[in-house]
Design a protein around this motif. Structure first.
Motif, PDB file in Angstrom:
ATOM      1  N   ARG A 105      -0.022  40.334 103.136  1.00 18.02           N
ATOM      2  CA  ARG A 105       0.028  41.534 102.288  1.00 18.02           C
ATOM      3  C   ARG A 105      -1.355  42.155 102.206  1.00 18.02           C
ATOM      4  NH1 ARG A 105       0.980  39.650  96.082  1.00 18.02           N
ATOM      5  NH2 ARG A 105       0.528  41.812  95.702  1.00 18.02           N
ATOM      6  N   TRP A 106      -1.367  43.435 101.874  1.00 20.95           N
ATOM      7  CA  TRP A 106      -2.631  44.145 101.725  1.00 20.95           C
ATOM      8  C   TRP A 106      -3.293  43.726 100.427  1.00 20.95           C
ATOM      9  CZ3 TRP A 106      -4.710  46.370 105.706  1.00 20.95           C
ATOM     10  CH2 TRP A 106      -3.905  46.924 106.704  1.00 20.95           C
ATOM     11  N   PHE A 153      -6.862  41.243  94.902  1.00 26.02           N
ATOM     12  CA  PHE A 153      -8.117  41.215  95.640  1.00 26.02           C
ATOM     13  C   PHE A 153      -8.171  40.006  96.561  1.00 26.02           C
ATOM     14  CE2 PHE A 153      -8.885  44.003  92.164  1.00 26.02           C
ATOM     15  CZ  PHE A 153      -9.881  44.875  92.555  1.00 26.02           C
ATOM     16  N   THR A 154      -8.952  40.122  97.640  1.00 28.58           N
ATOM     17  CA  THR A 154      -9.174  38.977  98.517  1.00 28.58           C
ATOM     18  C   THR A 154     -10.067  37.975  97.787  1.00 28.58           C
ATOM     19  OG1 THR A 154     -11.151  39.938  99.539  1.00 28.58           O
ATOM     20  CG2 THR A 154      -9.020  40.396 100.617  1.00 28.58           C
ATOM     21  N   ALA A 155     -10.044  36.737  98.246  1.00 24.55           N
ATOM     22  CA  ALA A 155     -10.856  35.695  97.612  1.00 24.55           C
ATOM     23  C   ALA A 155     -12.346  36.017  97.690  1.00 24.55           C
ATOM     24  CB  ALA A 155     -10.576  34.343  98.265  1.00 24.55           C
ATOM     25  N   ASP A 156     -12.761  36.776  98.715  1.00 27.16           N
ATOM     26  CA  ASP A 156     -14.180  37.105  98.896  1.00 27.16           C
ATOM     27  C   ASP A 156     -14.491  38.573  98.584  1.00 27.16           C
ATOM     28  OD1 ASP A 156     -12.824  38.213 101.051  1.00 27.16           O
ATOM     29  OD2 ASP A 156     -14.255  37.540 102.555  1.00 27.16           O
ATOM     30  N   ALA A 157     -13.685  39.185  97.739  1.00 27.40           N
ATOM     31  CA  ALA A 157     -13.821  40.607  97.443  1.00 27.40           C
ATOM     32  C   ALA A 157     -15.199  40.966  96.885  1.00 27.40           C
ATOM     33  CB  ALA A 157     -12.754  41.028  96.434  1.00 27.40           C
ATOM     34  N   LEU A 158     -15.652  42.161  97.241  1.00 30.77           N
ATOM     35  CA  LEU A 158     -16.841  42.770  96.640  1.00 30.77           C
ATOM     36  C   LEU A 158     -16.352  43.839  95.675  1.00 30.77           C
ATOM     37  CD1 LEU A 158     -19.086  43.251  99.783  1.00 30.77           C
ATOM     38  CD2 LEU A 158     -19.275  41.482  98.030  1.00 30.77           C
ATOM     39  N   PHE A 159     -16.885  43.832  94.457  1.00 24.00           N
ATOM     40  CA  PHE A 159     -16.364  44.685  93.389  1.00 24.00           C
ATOM     41  C   PHE A 159     -17.517  45.354  92.662  1.00 24.00           C
ATOM     42  CE2 PHE A 159     -15.053  45.526  89.078  1.00 24.00           C
ATOM     43  CZ  PHE A 159     -13.747  45.964  89.187  1.00 24.00           C
ATOM     44  N   VAL A 190      -6.997  46.250 108.780  1.00 24.44           N
ATOM     45  CA  VAL A 190      -7.935  46.891 107.863  1.00 24.44           C
ATOM     46  C   VAL A 190      -7.459  48.309 107.560  1.00 24.44           C
ATOM     47  CG1 VAL A 190     -10.328  47.646 107.518  1.00 24.44           C
ATOM     48  CG2 VAL A 190      -9.858  45.523 108.761  1.00 24.44           C
ATOM     49  N   ALA A 191      -7.548  48.682 106.295  1.00 29.40           N
ATOM     50  CA  ALA A 191      -7.198  50.032 105.853  1.00 29.40           C
ATOM     51  C   ALA A 191      -8.090  50.373 104.671  1.00 29.40           C
ATOM     52  CB  ALA A 191      -5.722  50.108 105.468  1.00 29.40           C
ATOM     53  N   GLY A 192      -8.014  51.599 104.247  1.00 31.98           N
ATOM     54  CA  GLY A 192      -8.809  51.989 103.089  1.00 31.98           C
ATOM     55  C   GLY A 192      -8.530  53.406 102.697  1.00 31.98           C
ATOM     56  N   GLY A 193      -9.348  53.885 101.779  1.00 34.50           N
ATOM     57  CA  GLY A 193      -9.181  55.249 101.344  1.00 34.50           C
ATOM     58  C   GLY A 193      -9.965  55.564 100.096  1.00 34.50           C
ATOM     59  N   PHE A 194      -9.689  56.766  99.601  1.00 34.45           N
ATOM     60  CA  PHE A 194     -10.387  57.307  98.450  1.00 34.45           C
ATOM     61  C   PHE A 194      -9.368  57.861  97.463  1.00 34.45           C
ATOM     62  CE2 PHE A 194     -13.076  57.551 102.116  1.00 34.45           C
ATOM     63  CZ  PHE A 194     -14.283  57.051 101.653  1.00 34.45           C
ATOM     64  N   ALA A 195      -9.696  57.762  96.169  1.00 37.87           N
ATOM     65  CA  ALA A 195      -8.824  58.287  95.125  1.00 37.87           C
ATOM     66  C   ALA A 195      -9.672  58.815  93.979  1.00 37.87           C
ATOM     67  CB  ALA A 195      -7.887  57.198  94.615  1.00 37.87           C
ATOM     68  N   MET A 209      -2.093  52.089 101.459  1.00 34.53           N
ATOM     69  CA  MET A 209      -2.956  52.081 100.301  1.00 34.53           C
ATOM     70  C   MET A 209      -2.242  52.533  99.026  1.00 34.53           C
ATOM     71  SD  MET A 209      -6.739  53.582  99.693  1.00 34.53           S
ATOM     72  CE  MET A 209      -6.712  54.852  98.468  1.00 34.53           C
ATOM     73  N   PRO A 210      -1.385  53.538  99.102  1.00 33.28           N
ATOM     74  CA  PRO A 210      -0.721  53.956  97.856  1.00 33.28           C
ATOM     75  C   PRO A 210       0.032  52.814  97.157  1.00 33.28           C
ATOM     76  CG  PRO A 210      -0.422  55.640  99.516  1.00 33.28           C
ATOM     77  CD  PRO A 210      -1.043  54.447 100.212  1.00 33.28           C
ATOM     78  N   GLU A 211       0.677  51.913  97.931  1.00 31.36           N
ATOM     79  CA  GLU A 211       1.417  50.825  97.278  1.00 31.36           C
ATOM     80  C   GLU A 211       0.476  49.840  96.584  1.00 31.36           C
ATOM     81  OE1 GLU A 211       0.574  49.680 101.463  1.00 31.36           O
ATOM     82  OE2 GLU A 211       1.542  51.434 100.604  1.00 31.36           O
ATOM     83  N   VAL A 212      -0.700  49.605  97.147  1.00 30.65           N
ATOM     84  CA  VAL A 212      -1.685  48.732  96.497  1.00 30.65           C
ATOM     85  C   VAL A 212      -2.155  49.386  95.201  1.00 30.65           C
ATOM     86  CG1 VAL A 212      -3.991  47.725  96.701  1.00 30.65           C
ATOM     87  CG2 VAL A 212      -2.420  47.636  98.639  1.00 30.65           C
ATOM     88  N   LEU A 213      -2.418  50.684  95.241  1.00 33.40           N
ATOM     89  CA  LEU A 213      -2.864  51.369  94.033  1.00 33.40           C
ATOM     90  C   LEU A 213      -1.761  51.437  92.972  1.00 33.40           C
ATOM     91  CD1 LEU A 213      -5.181  54.194  95.376  1.00 33.40           C
ATOM     92  CD2 LEU A 213      -5.798  52.235  93.952  1.00 33.40           C
ATOM     93  N   GLN A 214      -0.506  51.499  93.384  1.00 33.23           N
ATOM     94  CA  GLN A 214       0.587  51.451  92.406  1.00 33.23           C
ATOM     95  C   GLN A 214       0.609  50.108  91.688  1.00 33.23           C
ATOM     96  OE1 GLN A 214       4.027  52.384  94.783  1.00 33.23           O
ATOM     97  NE2 GLN A 214       3.655  54.572  94.696  1.00 33.23           N
TER      98      GLN A 214
END
Length: 117
Positions: free
Chosen positions: A102-103, A24-30, A71-76, A1-6
């Motif tokens: 890629r993530w 984002f994925t093509a079907d992302a929820l935002f 699948v991965a995730g997290g909080f920031a 996750m840190p690399e995606v946030l970077q």
């Protein structure tokens, strides 16, 4: 996750909406600051196109997790700011999915932190 946030931070700070949408994925929820939940890359691109240039984000990753290999995730904690003194603190939660090797962000949700508390 840190690399995606970077990558997210670099694209946000550089005001690059196309690059943001590609995270984002093509079907992302935002769920950003607005009241509506957006769906898909085009909606994400439109959201970030509307963000005034010159805004920056400071990101502190608080927690990450993985569920298998896909699948991965997290909080920031994120503080958005601008040179004119505007600032907004949020909690950010992400769900990531491995997509085309890629993530990518599958679900994005910010919750504004009230500094008066």
């Amino acid at each position: 996750m840190p690399e995606v946030l970077q990558r997210w931070k670099a694209a946000f700070d550089g005001h690059r909406p196309d690059e943001m949408a590609g995270l984002f994925t093509a079907d992302a929820l935002f769920q950003g600051f607005g009241p509506d939940v957006l769906t898909g890359r085009d909606a994400v691109r439109g959201y970030y196109e509307a963000v005034p240039s010159g805004r920056r984000a400071e990101v502190t990753v608080l927690h990450t997790y993985t569920i298998g290999e896909q699948v991965a995730g997290g909080f920031a904690d994120v503080t958005f700011g601008a040179a004119d003194g505007w600032e907004a603190r949020v909690h950010l939660s992400l769900v990531l999915r491995r997509d085309d090797g890629r993530w990518r962000i599958r679900q994005y949700h910010v919750s504004r932190v009230d500094s008066a508390q």
